[in-house]
Design a protein around this motif. Structure first.
Motif, short mmCIF file in Angstrom:
data_model
loop_
_atom_site.label_atom_id
_atom_site.label_comp_id
_atom_site.label_asym_id
_atom_site.label_seq_id
_atom_site.Cartn_x
_atom_site.Cartn_y
_atom_site.Cartn_z
N VAL A 81 0.83 -1.20 0.00
CA VAL A 81 0.00 0.00 0.00
C VAL A 81 0.87 1.25 0.00
CG1 VAL A 81 -1.68 1.33 1.34
CG2 VAL A 81 -1.94 -1.15 1.12
N ILE A 82 1.91 1.26 0.80
CA ILE A 82 2.79 2.42 0.90
C ILE A 82 3.53 2.65 -0.41
CG2 ILE A 82 4.86 3.31 2.02
CD1 ILE A 82 3.90 2.04 4.61
N SER A 83 3.96 1.59 -1.07
CA SER A 83 4.65 1.75 -2.34
C SER A 83 3.74 2.38 -3.38
CB SER A 83 5.18 0.40 -2.84
OG SER A 83 4.11 -0.47 -3.20
N THR A 84 2.47 2.00 -3.37
CA THR A 84 1.51 2.61 -4.29
C THR A 84 1.26 4.06 -3.94
OG1 THR A 84 0.44 0.45 -4.50
CG2 THR A 84 -0.79 2.35 -5.31
N LEU A 85 1.13 4.35 -2.66
CA LEU A 85 0.93 5.72 -2.20
C LEU A 85 2.10 6.61 -2.61
CD1 LEU A 85 -0.61 7.84 -0.52
CD2 LEU A 85 0.58 6.99 1.49
N ALA A 86 3.32 6.10 -2.53
CA ALA A 86 4.50 6.88 -2.93
C ALA A 86 4.44 7.26 -4.40
CB ALA A 86 5.76 6.08 -2.63
N SER A 87 4.02 6.33 -5.25
CA SER A 87 3.92 6.63 -6.68
C SER A 87 2.83 7.68 -6.95
CB SER A 87 3.61 5.35 -7.46
OG SER A 87 4.68 4.42 -7.37
N ILE A 88 1.72 7.58 -6.25
CA ILE A 88 0.64 8.56 -6.42
C ILE A 88 1.11 9.94 -5.96
CG2 ILE A 88 -1.67 9.22 -5.63
CD1 ILE A 88 -2.32 6.23 -5.46
N MET A 89 1.88 9.99 -4.89
CA MET A 89 2.44 11.26 -4.42
C MET A 89 3.35 11.87 -5.48
SD MET A 89 3.30 10.52 -0.40
CE MET A 89 4.12 12.12 -0.24
N LEU A 90 4.13 11.03 -6.16
CA LEU A 90 5.04 11.54 -7.18
C LEU A 90 4.28 12.10 -8.38
CD1 LEU A 90 7.92 8.91 -7.14
CD2 LEU A 90 7.99 11.27 -6.36
N ILE A 91 3.10 11.57 -8.67
CA ILE A 91 2.27 12.15 -9.73
C ILE A 91 1.94 13.59 -9.38
CG2 ILE A 91 0.05 12.05 -10.91
CD1 ILE A 91 0.09 9.03 -10.59
N ALA A 92 1.49 13.81 -8.15
CA ALA A 92 1.15 15.16 -7.71
C ALA A 92 2.37 16.07 -7.70
CB ALA A 92 0.50 15.11 -6.32
N VAL A 93 3.51 15.54 -7.23
CA VAL A 93 4.73 16.33 -7.13
C VAL A 93 5.19 16.82 -8.50
CG1 VAL A 93 7.20 16.15 -6.67
CG2 VAL A 93 5.56 15.36 -4.97
N HIS A 94 5.30 15.91 -9.45
CA HIS A 94 5.82 16.29 -10.76
C HIS A 94 4.81 17.12 -11.56
CE1 HIS A 94 9.60 14.23 -10.48
NE2 HIS A 94 9.02 13.11 -10.11
N THR A 95 3.52 16.91 -11.32
CA THR A 95 2.52 17.78 -11.94
C THR A 95 2.66 19.20 -11.42
OG1 THR A 95 0.97 15.93 -12.19
CG2 THR A 95 0.06 18.15 -12.32
N ALA A 96 2.88 19.34 -10.12
CA ALA A 96 3.07 20.67 -9.53
C ALA A 96 4.34 21.34 -10.07
CB ALA A 96 3.14 20.57 -8.00
N LEU A 97 5.42 20.57 -10.19
CA LEU A 97 6.66 21.14 -10.72
C LEU A 97 6.51 21.55 -12.18
CD1 LEU A 97 9.29 18.71 -9.14
CD2 LEU A 97 8.93 21.11 -8.56
N ALA A 98 5.65 20.85 -12.92
CA ALA A 98 5.46 21.17 -14.33
C ALA A 98 4.60 22.42 -14.53
CB ALA A 98 4.81 19.98 -15.05
N LEU A 99 3.62 22.63 -13.66
CA LEU A 99 2.62 23.68 -13.90
C LEU A 99 2.80 24.92 -13.03
CD1 LEU A 99 -0.56 21.43 -14.25
CD2 LEU A 99 0.95 22.29 -16.06
N ARG A 100 3.40 24.75 -11.86
CA ARG A 100 3.54 25.90 -10.96
C ARG A 100 4.72 26.77 -11.35
NH1 ARG A 100 2.83 24.15 -4.72
NH2 ARG A 100 3.70 26.24 -4.57
N THR A 101 4.58 28.07 -11.13
CA THR A 101 5.66 29.01 -11.45
C THR A 101 6.26 29.64 -10.20
OG1 THR A 101 4.04 30.79 -11.75
CG2 THR A 101 4.69 29.53 -13.71
N ASP A 102 5.78 29.26 -9.03
CA ASP A 102 6.32 29.81 -7.80
C ASP A 102 7.42 28.90 -7.26
OD1 ASP A 102 4.64 27.76 -7.22
OD2 ASP A 102 3.57 28.75 -5.59
N SER A 103 7.70 28.99 -5.99
CA SER A 103 8.81 28.24 -5.39
C SER A 103 8.59 26.73 -5.50
CB SER A 103 8.96 28.62 -3.91
OG SER A 103 9.91 27.80 -3.28
#
Length: 244
Positions: A81-103
């Motif tokens: 379960v934790i391994s799956t949760l980690a991958s889902i978190m990375l989806i959110a992380v890299h989406t934020a890095l792709a679209l956000r222009t702030d820090s």
């Protein structure tokens, strides 16, 4: 180049630019760093230091959290379960890095947490999914997949960078999003396989596994020899490579 007076000379004799671009500025040349654009070069040096500190965030968090999370996993289980949760978190992380222009600090904190979660569960899962005589082979296979990714991904990322006009964002981050999506599906499949096993093997990746006091081997409830004899899940290898 050093003059007789001991002062640094310019690297070139002539500096003529019809259109000056940032790529033309060489802050290692005293013409730029001490004369023409001294302020720009000073700020560039500060920015380099700041970028190094920011990029160290995921690794610093992982160094601190991985042992703590690993201790918690030993107590409560939930590896698949934790391994799956980690991958889902990375989806959110890299989406934020792709679209956000702030820090980028907050997404990088999330990346560090996701990496800590995954690192704390992937390695102890290996002895639970392979026969004892294949544990070394399994670790070797995982490292081979990881190093293959480290060898191939920079080439792919460089190609994406070039096709995107020399820009890193957002295309490269969307590539990482795609990798995280694959890792999430691999994690879901891993959970499905874990739940569909029968007998003592059912749900073994998500439950706490005590160690035998006399042998140090991982036990399996009422198994005869006190060790698991289960084939390696290919999905765990896929999930590991795509998450990293």
């Amino acid at each position: 180049v050093e003059t007789l007076s001991g002062k640094l000379a310019w690297d070139r004799e002539i500096y003529i630019y019809s259109i000056l671009k940032p790529a033309d500025v060489d802050c290692g040349d005293p013409f730029w760093s001490e004369a023409c654009v001294a302020d720009y070069c000073a700020e560039q040096s500060k920015a380099t230091i700041t970028a190094g500190r920011i990029m160290s965030i995921p690794y610093s968090i992982s160094a601190i959290l991985s042992p703590v999370i690993g201790f918690g996993v030993d107590k409560i289980g939930g590896r698949a379960v934790i391994s799956t949760l980690a991958s889902i978190m990375l989806i959110a992380v890299h989406t934020a890095l792709a679209l956000r222009t702030d820090s980028p600090v907050l997404p990088l904190v999330g990346q560090g947490c996701a990496y800590s979660l995954y690192a704390a569960v992937i390695w102890p899962s290996v002895p639970l999914t392979v026969r004892p005589n294949l544990v070394g082979t399994a670790f070797g296979a995982i490292m081979a997949v990881q190093n293959l990714g480290l060898a191939v991904f920079p080439v792919v990322i460089a190609a994406i960078h070039d096709r995107n006009g020399g820009r890193y964002l957002p295309s490269v981050e969307f590539f990482f999003v795609a990798c995280a999506v694959i890792g999430s599906f691999a994690g879901l499949f891993l959970n499905l396989v874990d739940c569909c096993r029968s007998g003592e093997e059912k749900g073994m990746l998500n439950r706490r596994k005590p160690r035998a006091a006399n042998t140090g081997m991982i036990t399996s409830g009422g198994s005869v020899d006190g060790a698991l004899h289960v084939d390696l899940d290919i999905s765990s290898l896929v999930s590991h490579s795509t998450t990293l």
